[in-house]
Design a protein around this motif. Sequence first.
Motif, PDB file in Angstrom:
ATOM      1  N   LEU C  30      29.726  10.448 -35.351  1.00  0.00           N
ATOM      2  CA  LEU C  30      31.048  10.260 -35.961  1.00  0.00           C
ATOM      3  C   LEU C  30      31.521   8.812 -35.815  1.00  0.00           C
ATOM      4  N   LYS C  31      31.277   8.239 -34.657  1.00  0.00           N
ATOM      5  CA  LYS C  31      31.732   6.862 -34.447  1.00  0.00           C
ATOM      6  C   LYS C  31      31.007   5.914 -35.375  1.00  0.00           C
ATOM      7  N   LYS C  32      29.738   6.221 -35.650  1.00  0.00           N
ATOM      8  CA  LYS C  32      28.962   5.357 -36.558  1.00  0.00           C
ATOM      9  C   LYS C  32      29.581   5.370 -37.953  1.00  0.00           C
ATOM     10  N   ARG C  33      30.296   6.450 -38.255  1.00  0.00           N
ATOM     11  CA  ARG C  33      30.911   6.521 -39.595  1.00  0.00           C
ATOM     12  C   ARG C  33      32.319   5.964 -39.595  1.00  0.00           C
ATOM     13  N   GLY C  34      32.705   5.354 -38.470  1.00  0.00           N
ATOM     14  CA  GLY C  34      33.967   4.621 -38.483  1.00  0.00           C
ATOM     15  C   GLY C  34      35.176   5.355 -37.945  1.00  0.00           C
ATOM     16  N   LEU C  35      35.006   6.608 -37.488  1.00  0.00           N
ATOM     17  CA  LEU C  35      36.171   7.299 -36.935  1.00  0.00           C
ATOM     18  C   LEU C  35      36.320   6.932 -35.463  1.00  0.00           C
ATOM     19  N   SER C  36      37.517   7.002 -34.947  1.00  0.00           N
ATOM     20  CA  SER C  36      37.677   6.794 -33.501  1.00  0.00           C
ATOM     21  C   SER C  36      37.418   8.135 -32.819  1.00  0.00           C
ATOM     22  N   VAL C  37      36.681   8.089 -31.727  1.00  0.00           N
ATOM     23  CA  VAL C  37      36.220   9.314 -31.084  1.00  0.00           C
ATOM     24  C   VAL C  37      36.489   9.284 -29.591  1.00  0.00           C
ATOM     25  N   LEU C  38      37.018  10.394 -29.095  1.00  0.00           N
ATOM     26  CA  LEU C  38      37.274  10.542 -27.658  1.00  0.00           C
ATOM     27  C   LEU C  38      36.559  11.796 -27.179  1.00  0.00           C
ATOM     28  N   VAL C  39      35.681  11.639 -26.191  1.00  0.00           N
ATOM     29  CA  VAL C  39      35.006  12.779 -25.588  1.00  0.00           C
ATOM     30  C   VAL C  39      35.728  13.104 -24.285  1.00  0.00           C
ATOM     31  N   ILE C  40      36.134  14.363 -24.116  1.00  0.00           N
ATOM     32  CA  ILE C  40      36.789  14.771 -22.863  1.00  0.00           C
ATOM     33  C   ILE C  40      35.896  15.803 -22.184  1.00  0.00           C
ATOM     34  N   GLU C  41      35.458  15.485 -20.967  1.00  0.00           N
ATOM     35  CA  GLU C  41      34.507  16.319 -20.246  1.00  0.00           C
ATOM     36  C   GLU C  41      35.110  16.749 -18.905  1.00  0.00           C
ATOM     37  N   ARG C  42      34.951  18.017 -18.593  1.00  0.00           N
ATOM     38  CA  ARG C  42      35.527  18.607 -17.385  1.00  0.00           C
ATOM     39  C   ARG C  42      34.938  18.030 -16.114  1.00  0.00           C
ATOM     40  N   GLN C  43      33.647  17.702 -16.135  1.00  0.00           N
ATOM     41  CA  GLN C  43      33.040  17.152 -14.910  1.00  0.00           C
ATOM     42  C   GLN C  43      32.359  15.829 -15.229  1.00  0.00           C
ATOM     43  N   GLN C  44      31.024  15.783 -15.175  1.00  0.00           N
ATOM     44  CA  GLN C  44      30.345  14.547 -15.572  1.00  0.00           C
ATOM     45  C   GLN C  44      29.573  14.840 -16.848  1.00  0.00           C
ATOM     46  N   LEU C  45      29.343  13.827 -17.661  1.00  0.00           N
ATOM     47  CA  LEU C  45      28.633  14.018 -18.921  1.00  0.00           C
ATOM     48  C   LEU C  45      27.257  14.627 -18.667  1.00  0.00           C
ATOM     49  N   GLY C  46      26.943  15.664 -19.403  1.00  0.00           N
ATOM     50  CA  GLY C  46      25.649  16.318 -19.271  1.00  0.00           C
ATOM     51  C   GLY C  46      25.524  17.202 -18.056  1.00  0.00           C
ATOM     52  N   ASN C  47      26.631  17.510 -17.398  1.00  0.00           N
ATOM     53  CA  ASN C  47      26.584  18.254 -16.143  1.00  0.00           C
ATOM     54  C   ASN C  47      26.326  19.750 -16.323  1.00  0.00           C
ATOM     55  N   GLY C  48      26.496  20.246 -17.547  1.00  0.00           N
ATOM     56  CA  GLY C  48      26.364  21.686 -17.780  1.00  0.00           C
ATOM     57  C   GLY C  48      24.942  22.067 -18.164  1.00  0.00           C
ATOM     58  N   SER C  49      24.846  22.937 -19.168  1.00  0.00           N
ATOM     59  CA  SER C  49      23.538  23.423 -19.593  1.00  0.00           C
ATOM     60  C   SER C  49      22.601  22.269 -19.929  1.00  0.00           C
ATOM     61  N   SER C  50      23.151  21.202 -20.519  1.00  0.00           N
ATOM     62  CA  SER C  50      22.310  20.072 -20.915  1.00  0.00           C
ATOM     63  C   SER C  50      21.523  19.525 -19.742  1.00  0.00           C
ATOM     64  N   GLY C  51      22.137  19.455 -18.579  1.00  0.00           N
ATOM     65  CA  GLY C  51      21.465  18.881 -17.415  1.00  0.00           C
ATOM     66  C   GLY C  51      20.430  19.814 -16.807  1.00  0.00           C
ATOM     67  N   ARG C  52      20.492  21.108 -17.156  1.00  0.00           N
ATOM     68  CA  ARG C  52      19.584  22.088 -16.536  1.00  0.00           C
ATOM     69  C   ARG C  52      18.421  22.433 -17.445  1.00  0.00           C
ATOM     70  N   ALA C  53      18.471  21.974 -18.697  1.00  0.00           N
ATOM     71  CA  ALA C  53      17.519  22.465 -19.689  1.00  0.00           C
ATOM     72  C   ALA C  53      16.091  22.005 -19.417  1.00  0.00           C
ATOM     73  N   ALA C  54      15.142  22.766 -19.948  1.00  0.00           N
ATOM     74  CA  ALA C  54      13.737  22.369 -19.824  1.00  0.00           C
ATOM     75  C   ALA C  54      13.354  21.446 -20.984  1.00  0.00           C
ATOM     76  N   GLY C  55      14.037  21.596 -22.106  1.00  0.00           N
ATOM     77  CA  GLY C  55      13.882  20.646 -23.212  1.00  0.00           C
ATOM     78  C   GLY C  55      12.636  20.777 -24.063  1.00  0.00           C
ATOM     79  N   LEU C  56      11.969  21.932 -24.058  1.00  0.00           N
ATOM     80  CA  LEU C  56      10.741  22.040 -24.844  1.00  0.00           C
ATOM     81  C   LEU C  56      11.044  21.928 -26.335  1.00  0.00           C
ATOM     82  N   LEU C  57      10.252  21.151 -27.043  1.00  0.00           N
ATOM     83  CA  LEU C  57      10.421  20.976 -28.474  1.00  0.00           C
ATOM     84  C   LEU C  57       9.223  21.575 -29.188  1.00  0.00           C
ATOM     85  N   GLY C  58       9.467  22.746 -29.791  1.00  0.00           N
ATOM     86  CA  GLY C  58       8.455  23.346 -30.651  1.00  0.00           C
ATOM     87  C   GLY C  58       9.028  23.286 -32.046  1.00  0.00           C
ATOM     88  N   GLN C  59       8.567  22.332 -32.843  1.00  0.00           N
ATOM     89  CA  GLN C  59       9.238  22.064 -34.105  1.00  0.00           C
ATOM     90  C   GLN C  59       9.092  23.176 -35.121  1.00  0.00           C
TER      91      GLN C  59
END
Lengths: 323, 250, 421
Positions: C30-59
């Motif tokens: 969104l920011k690349k398209r020129g809008l102003s963007v605010l991310v509000i996170e309860r703890q630290q960025l990526g602290n939730g499911s994102s930080g625990r994921a295994a990340g396998l990519l089967g396309q």
Amino acid sequence: MSKNVLILAEHDDQSLKAASLSAFGLGYRISVECEGTFQILVLGNNVGDVASEASGLAPTLVADSPKLEQPIADVHAKVIAQVIEKNQFDTIIAASSTYSKDVLSRACGIVGGAMASDVIGCEVKDGDLILERPLYAGSVTAKCRLLSDPKFLTVRASAFEPAEGVEAGTSTVEVDEASLPDRVEYHGVETKASARPDLTEAKIVVSGGRAFKTTEDFEGHVGALADALEAAAGSSRALVDAGITPNELQVGQTGKVVAPELYIALGLSGAVQHLAGMKNSKVIVAINKDAEAPIFEVSDYGIVGDVYKLVPELLDKVKATQT
Amino acid sequence: MKILVPTKRVPDTDQKIKVSSDGTGVQTNTLPFIINPFDAIALEEALRIQEGASDEVEVITVGIGNDEYEKELRAGLAMGADRAIHVSTDELLDPWNVSKVLKVIVEKEAPDLVLMGKQAVDDDSNQAGQFLAAQLDWPQATFISKIELADSKANVERETDLGIEKLSLNLPAVITADLRLNEPRYASLPNIMKAKKKPIDSIPLTDLGIEIEPKIEIISVEAPSSIRSCKKVETVDELLTLLRDEAKVL
Amino acid sequence: MTSADQSPVRGADVIIIGGGVAGLSTAWQLKKRGLSVLVIERQQLGNGSSGRAAGLLGQLRGTKAATKMLMDGLQVVYDLEKQTGLEIFVQTGSIRIAETEERSQEIRRLVDMGRSIRFPIVDLEIDKLQERLPYMKVDDIIDACFCPTDGHIQPAELVQAYVKAGRAEGVQYITNCRVEKILVEGGKGVGVQTAQGEFRADFIVNSTGPWSYYLADLSGTSLPTAAIGHYYLTTRPTDKVHVGKRSPAVRNRHHRIYSRPESGGLIVGMYEAEPDEYNIEDLPHDFDMSLMKAARDNYNVALLIHQAQQRFPWINERTPMTITSGIMTFTPDGKPFCGKLPDVEGLYHCAGFSGHGIVQSPAIGTIMSDLITRGETEYNISEIEADRYFELPELRDRVEVKARCADMYGRYYGQIEGQSS
């Protein structure tokens, strides 16, 4: 209410351990504030020199016997318990150490006393001792009191100052060697190969991240600072992946979870899975050249700068204060 | 041979610990509870001794606490313990009283070895094992990192400030486990199934005929603020001063 | 990153709630398209499911639309790698194995589908398998295929890259700030109420993962996602077993497990038939997913170990390893909700990635920013539209939603793909 304080001294057969001087400092002050007495107990074999040093601080009881040469709890605790009961000590203090935890706890068990371990603060209030000690792996501090006599304390040396005491004499403790148990054989002690404490139990952890490109760099900065602080060394996953540090050093979600009193993160950005492994440390310090590195978000103190410049300076200054 | 493994149910100290609103304890209602990690290590070692022995070894866990404790005792059975003893009480006992209870259990069960964690991670006293050994007048070995049983003796290595100390002690004895002794197992699927049928004998504390004498009273509990705001400084000198004088960690 | 008190910004064109990969990717795009963007996170960025994921990519997925999203996403990852200098994608290739006739046909269908869209996929000779994966049991495998361009995305590096790229564009991030509810006025989302005050925006994005339904409820709307538990083990390298960095990922659907290399050891995760479920509303406000731990006698963990052992016989309950416990956001059909719901204007949901958030996030960011800036996107999003269940009253019932989501999770590896039931 007056107190008869006994300080159990630790030594290396030649001289008193520095930690015991701090324990003495507390014992002396408690006794003075309560208008009581204070004495030091030295146990061992051929401990004349140690006894002499101790008597420069307080009246010293000396239990000198070949049977006491090795620090066997079964034997030492029995002698200590006898000394306590004979002399009616109501407050027994030792510096917190593997020896005192092993031996003094058993002595407390023998006489049925009340004990507080790892005391980091002590206030005398209306003749009562209000003790401060850490709970829950150090996440909280509690004020507590012991509810019966005799009271046993093991104290963190770093929390208490030594005291000058008074020049006094020594007296012999009669050791009834025949009555001492003979159920434990001592087969010596080997100094550990790695001087560094275990990551999960160390009071201080120094960790390094991607800023360090080789094992030599890591050891020369992170390792060296860890050694200077008698700390454990830790590492981010990136270094383990690159083969720069061994797997055992990994702090993080799939590595070790640590919560030391002080965690120093050097050149480490603070990726989320690393934070999961250290975010509950009591005090966190970060040095990183990226001002926006996520590690600063969980840090109490930080310097934005180059670890290659700052760590050598930090190392020199830490070493300087130790000498 | 019989090995008794006292275990304590404790909050998981890897979680964020917060002081209770009245300041006399910690908030435990949202904390997960676990077997005290050092006791899990002791239990693991007992199981290894059992697996390596040529004779039969019975491994019995003991837990002192309220009804919620059954869960952790069942977990111990799922790891492989043969049976569990639950001394039921709503009171939180300090190490002295724990040792009094364990003494009665030991006298009842007559184990050859009491193997337990060196300390519980909630109060970190490191006393109960030593108190028990003293009251039983049994030899003790604390903070062990290795144990091997042979000919009614325990040969142990202990983690001490001076290094690794080697001792041999006559059984029966009280031995407390340190971190490096082993890495405890998870419960296997077959063992979780078997555990459902293993007995947990529940005895009310009041039936043991012990007079509980509290030895320690907690007056208040404090924790540092959980909100961190990073104080950034320019120089090493400033940092060291803060760590020494403000944080008091150096 | 600043705390709310220090932030000079009390609003933006877009507020993104939740700093996981979905929110971070959307913020950057969104920011690349020129809008102003605010991310509000309860703890630290990526602290939730994102930080625990295994990340396998089967396309290669069941549909062409899904496959295209993943393939495009990988290109975005390559661009991010160039821009940030981080290694995000590890190309190990991936192997699918079959022990039964049904599963073999499942593989055949996949190979046919892949070939029809010219996706790189090859048959594997069974007797070459052991060489490739010396730590895997292969004697019961009757069929296998290999996708050389697959691998895994390193979740922490992806989070870091989104943040770095986002910051370079000017995205604002506020962390350690809990959003208490979305402010809706006259049927339109106008801002958020947080623990540290109000923020206003023209567009709000709910990318809060497991908290997505909870936040929706608090804001007067409804989203049928559920918080489903997931476990994987990570073994430590030993003298006997050391897994190479490029050792292929394996999908063993029959045993419900997947595996990939990690720091010299092996990650093995499982999609069990009956997952653990969580009620977000019962968790404390400062619940920290990064500190989650499984009980030593957790049934699903024991099951994971048991299943892992079927394929990797050296794994048992005593293998030196860590167990990662986390929460995934599932939906009744296993596909995310991306877009608006009819009851609130200006509020976009972006949640429910059902175990595929890491790998879908690069393309999702593009899709969400298309929807927000233009109201439409070139991607075929018929399967992931946010309002596809809006008219179904039974999916406003939490008990029903949980049951369907848990069932979907169980069917992931449980069902035979491409087979008409």
